[in-house]
Structures are given as structure tokens and as C-alpha cells.
Design a protein around this motif. Structure first.
Motif, PDB file in Angstrom:
ATOM      1  N   ARG A 149       0.834  -1.203   0.000  1.00  0.00           N
ATOM      2  CA  ARG A 149       0.000   0.000   0.000  1.00  0.00           C
ATOM      3  C   ARG A 149       0.868   1.252   0.000  1.00  0.00           C
ATOM      4  N   PHE A 150       2.059   1.148  -0.558  1.00  0.00           N
ATOM      5  CA  PHE A 150       3.007   2.258  -0.566  1.00  0.00           C
ATOM      6  C   PHE A 150       3.431   2.625  -1.985  1.00  0.00           C
ATOM      7  N   THR A 151       3.788   3.878  -2.158  1.00  0.00           N
ATOM      8  CA  THR A 151       4.518   4.323  -3.334  1.00  0.00           C
ATOM      9  C   THR A 151       5.493   5.394  -2.869  1.00  0.00           C
ATOM     10  N   VAL A 152       6.639   5.472  -3.532  1.00  0.00           N
ATOM     11  CA  VAL A 152       7.677   6.435  -3.163  1.00  0.00           C
ATOM     12  C   VAL A 152       7.954   7.328  -4.370  1.00  0.00           C
ATOM     13  N   ILE A 153       7.753   8.627  -4.203  1.00  0.00           N
ATOM     14  CA  ILE A 153       7.864   9.591  -5.294  1.00  0.00           C
ATOM     15  C   ILE A 153       8.806  10.720  -4.869  1.00  0.00           C
ATOM     16  N   THR A 154       9.680  11.146  -5.768  1.00  0.00           N
ATOM     17  CA  THR A 154      10.637  12.213  -5.474  1.00  0.00           C
ATOM     18  C   THR A 154      10.023  13.579  -5.771  1.00  0.00           C
ATOM     19  N   ASP A 155      10.133  14.464  -4.797  1.00  0.00           N
ATOM     20  CA  ASP A 155       9.732  15.861  -4.961  1.00  0.00           C
ATOM     21  C   ASP A 155      10.890  16.588  -5.634  1.00  0.00           C
ATOM     22  N   THR A 156      10.699  17.019  -6.877  1.00  0.00           N
ATOM     23  CA  THR A 156      11.800  17.615  -7.632  1.00  0.00           C
ATOM     24  C   THR A 156      12.215  18.984  -7.097  1.00  0.00           C
ATOM     25  N   GLU A 157      11.378  19.617  -6.288  1.00  0.00           N
ATOM     26  CA  GLU A 157      11.752  20.909  -5.713  1.00  0.00           C
ATOM     27  C   GLU A 157      12.692  20.759  -4.520  1.00  0.00           C
ATOM     28  N   THR A 158      12.547  19.669  -3.785  1.00  0.00           N
ATOM     29  CA  THR A 158      13.317  19.503  -2.548  1.00  0.00           C
ATOM     30  C   THR A 158      14.261  18.308  -2.582  1.00  0.00           C
TER      31      THR A 158
END
Length: 389
Positions: A149-158
Motif C-alpha cells: 500500500r506504498f509508493t515512493v515519489i521524489t519531490d523535484t523541488e526539494t
């Protein structure tokens, strides 16, 4: 004790099952998928192993193949736009962890009530609303994303790798076909294999552990332990590949219903800032973090050593725990896992980013699940230990 166990509605596991995805869709009342994959899956023709059986069943899916390693918020928004522009009733994530995580995030961000930016969904928010169900077809034996029940996404601003959790990210079904892993190169085989072992181990020692997650974790360690070296040295070993694929899915079920812990909390910033593959960054950290945590959950770590086969049933916990530490270091050596220094990460940049990485690791919440909960200074010390000189 109440245990809230979550898993996909259907898991179709076995060699050749990718040819039966159309049957899975039909059984779920679905027929208009958007396939989410990556450029290599298209250029290599691997995605045809999925598309050809769908075409034979009269299904003409859309194709979004712009996913990237360490999937980003910008790619997710492009995928959500693609989903919204078509008449789709589901998504199929086909590939390693990145395409599957991207498909899940697209489903979340395509929902009519989705926030403007996916960072609003990161933990502790419960991401429970998705625009459409996701079916996952993993092509590596590692992330277990097909069952979580997880997903990992990169915040391109931080440059933060954001952990997003909720029922909206839980696949409706998964098709787990080990034959898709037969052509995976040794480096990826090793990294994803250590990733899946780390999932099982951290689920087993987590402060959120429970009896059902333990069952999945124990079985995962039993099948991964004896087979990880085999698939690295003998890529065409079907029995070992099948065992590793099963182990990865079981480990996914384990940590989805327990949690990951300090290794994953520290691993995500390494991936975000230095673009180290997720499984590899886990492997870089696993010996040091296990040494740090060992005394706080010694019976659990000792049993893990027995389950994976590096300690005997009659070994005392102290002996088994020591053997586990020896095995993790030996495994990294045999599978040619580099330290961050040997991987080419600049020491000045590494040291400069240590406070940021420690802060991001703590903010993810995963270190709080560890048997021994560290503070920022202890995390920085572990990063320094793992760096290697």
C-alpha cells in the motif's frame, strides 16, 4: 490484538502468468487499461510480453512509457494527464518498482479530489482515494510493490523521496511471473534481491510487527536466503528465480502489513540526492544499521539468521546475531556491493548533505519503527560509517 491486514484482491503467481493478464482483467470487470512502463521496456520489446496477449484478447491498452528511476512528481503529473485524456478504467504497472510506483501515484493524482501536488499525500496523510484500480506486473524480484500500500515519489523541488501510503496505493491485483526476471542483469538481480531481504528483515524486527506479517516475513527469508547468491551467479536458474520472485512478493506483503524501518528511512535520501538505485542503497546501509540495532531486538535478528540459513537451530541468540552480521557483510562482498565512496559519491558533497539526509530520514517516519530509534546525530554517524574510505 486486532490486526488490520491488507493485500491485493488477487495474486496470480507462477511462470507464464503474464500471458493471463487479460483473464485477470476480465475477472475484475476491467477492459480499458493504461499500461505504465519505462522506455527500456519498450525499446527492448519486453513490454510486448504483456501487450501481445492483451491484443490477442481484443484489448488495446494505452501506453505511458515515460517513467524514470526514482519516479518524480513531474512524471506522475504527466501520467495523470495521460490517464485523464483517455477512456481508461484501470492502470497496469509493468516493470520494476519505478513503473509500479508511478502507476500507483498516477491513480492517486488522477482522482477528482486529488491535491494540486502529490506532496500533500505523503505520510502521515492516508492516501486512500484513487481514480482507478492498479494491476501490477513486476519484472524484478525486489521491491514487492505489487503487494504493498506504498509508493515512493521524489519531490523535484526539494529532492525528497516522499513515502505515500494508503489503500489508494494498494494494487487490486498482481501477476507475478518469475520468467520475466530471467534476463535481469546480475547487478540489478543483486540489488533487488537484497532489497526484498531487507523488506522481510525490517518487517520482522519492526515495532509495528504482528503475527500475520511475521508469517510472510519468515517465509520470505527462508526462500531468499538460500537463493540470492544462486540467481546472481546463475541467472538462468529457474528454480532460484522462482523462489526469489515468491520471496519478493511475500516480503512486500510483510512490510505492507508491518513496516520498514531505519534502513529504508536512510536509504531514500541517498537515492534522492545521489541517484543510487534503491536496492543498492539499502545494501550499502544494511550491515551498519543491523549492527546498530542488533541488541535492541536480538531474539528477532537471531531467528532471522536461522531462517536465512546462516545460523543453526541450536545457536544461541548472541552467536546467531553475530553470524547474521558476518553474513550481511559477506553477502555484500560476494555480490560486489560498493560503499558510497567506492560508488563514486563525492565525500565533500556527502558530508555537506548529512544533516539534510538525516532530517529527511527522520521525517519519513521509518526510523521510528526501528527496534532502536536513532536521533539525527546517530543517523549521521551511521551514514559516516557506511560511507567507507
Amino acid at each position: 490484538m486486532i490486526q488490520n491486514i491488507q493485500s491485493p484482491r488477487q495474486l496470480l503467481i507462477g511462470g507464464g502468468t503474464v500471458g493471463r493478464v487479460a483473464e485477470v482483467l476480465a475477472g475484475l470487470g476491467l477492459s480499458r487499461p493504461l499500461v505504465v512502463t519505462d522506455p527500456w521496456m519498450v525499446s527492448s520489446g519486453t513490454v510486448e510480453k504483456l501487450l501481445a496477449p492483451l491484443a490477442a484478447a481484443g484489448i488495446r491498452p494505452g501506453l505511458f512509457h515515460e517513467t524514470v528511476p526514482d519516479p518524480t512528481d513531474t512524471v506522475v503529473m504527466a501520467g495523470a494527464a495521460a490517464f485523464g485524456a483517455g477512456d481508461y478504467d484501470c492502470l497496469i504497472g509493468f516493470g520494476g518498482g519505478s513503473p509500479m510506483d508511478t502507476a500507483k501515484a498516477i491513480a492517486l493524482m488522477a482522482h477528482p479530489q486529488a491535491p494540486a501536488h502529490i506532496r500533500a499525500l505523503k505520510v502521515p496523510h492516508a492516501a486512500n482515494m484513487a481514480a482507478a484500480p492498479v494491476i501490477c506486473v513486476p519484472t524484478t524480484a525486489g521491491t514487492g510493490s505489487e503487494a504493498t500500500r506504498f509508493t515512493v515519489i521524489t519531490d523535484t523541488e526539494t529532492d525528497e523521496k516522499m513515502l505515500i501510503a494508503g489503500l489508494g496505493a494498494l494494487p487490486l491485483a498482481a501477476v507475478v511471473d518469475y520468467e520475466l526476471t530471467l534476463t535481469v542483469p546480475p547487478r540489478t538481480t543483486a540489488d533487488t534481491g537484497i532489497d526484498s531481504f531487507t523488506h522481510a528483515l525490517e518487517a520482522y524486527v519492526s515495532q509495528k510487527r504482528n503475527g500475520v506479517a511475521d508469517m510472510f516475513a519468515e517465509r520470505a527469508m527462508r526462500v531468499i536466503g538460500p537463493n540470492l547468491r544462486a540467481v546472481y551467479h546463475r541467472p538462468d536458474d529457474h528454480a532460484a528465480r522462482e523462489a526469489m520472485m515468491l520471496g519478493a512478493t511475500l516480503a512486500g506483503l510483510a512490510f505492507s502489513n508491518s513496516s520498514v524501518a531505519l534502513v529504508h528511512g536512510m536509504s531514500r535520501p541517498i537515492g534522492a540526492h545521489f541517484h543510487v538505485p534503491h536496492g543498492l542503497s539499502n545494501a550499502m546501509l544494511l550491515p551498519a544499521v543491523t549492527r546498530f540495532s542488533l541488541a535492541s531486538a536480538l531474539p528477532r535478528y537471531a531467528q532471522a539468521a536461522r531462517l536465512m540459513g546462516c545460523a543453526g537451530a541450536g545457536d544461541a541468540d548472541q552467536v546467531a546475531g553475530a553470524k547474521l552480521l558476518e553474513e550481511l557483510s559477506a553477502l555484500n562482498a560476494e555480490l560486489n556491493v560498493p560503499t558510497p565512496a567506492a560508488h563514486g559519491i563525492d565525500p565533500d558533497t556527502w558530508n555537506r548533505l548529512l544533516p539534510t539526509m538525516a532530517s529527511q530520514a527522520l521525517a519519513s517516519g521509518s526510523p521510528g519503527n526501528n527496534p532502536r530509534v536513532p536521533d539525527a546525530d546517530e543517523i549521521i554517524a551511521l551514514y559516516q560509517e557506511a560511507y567507507g574510505r
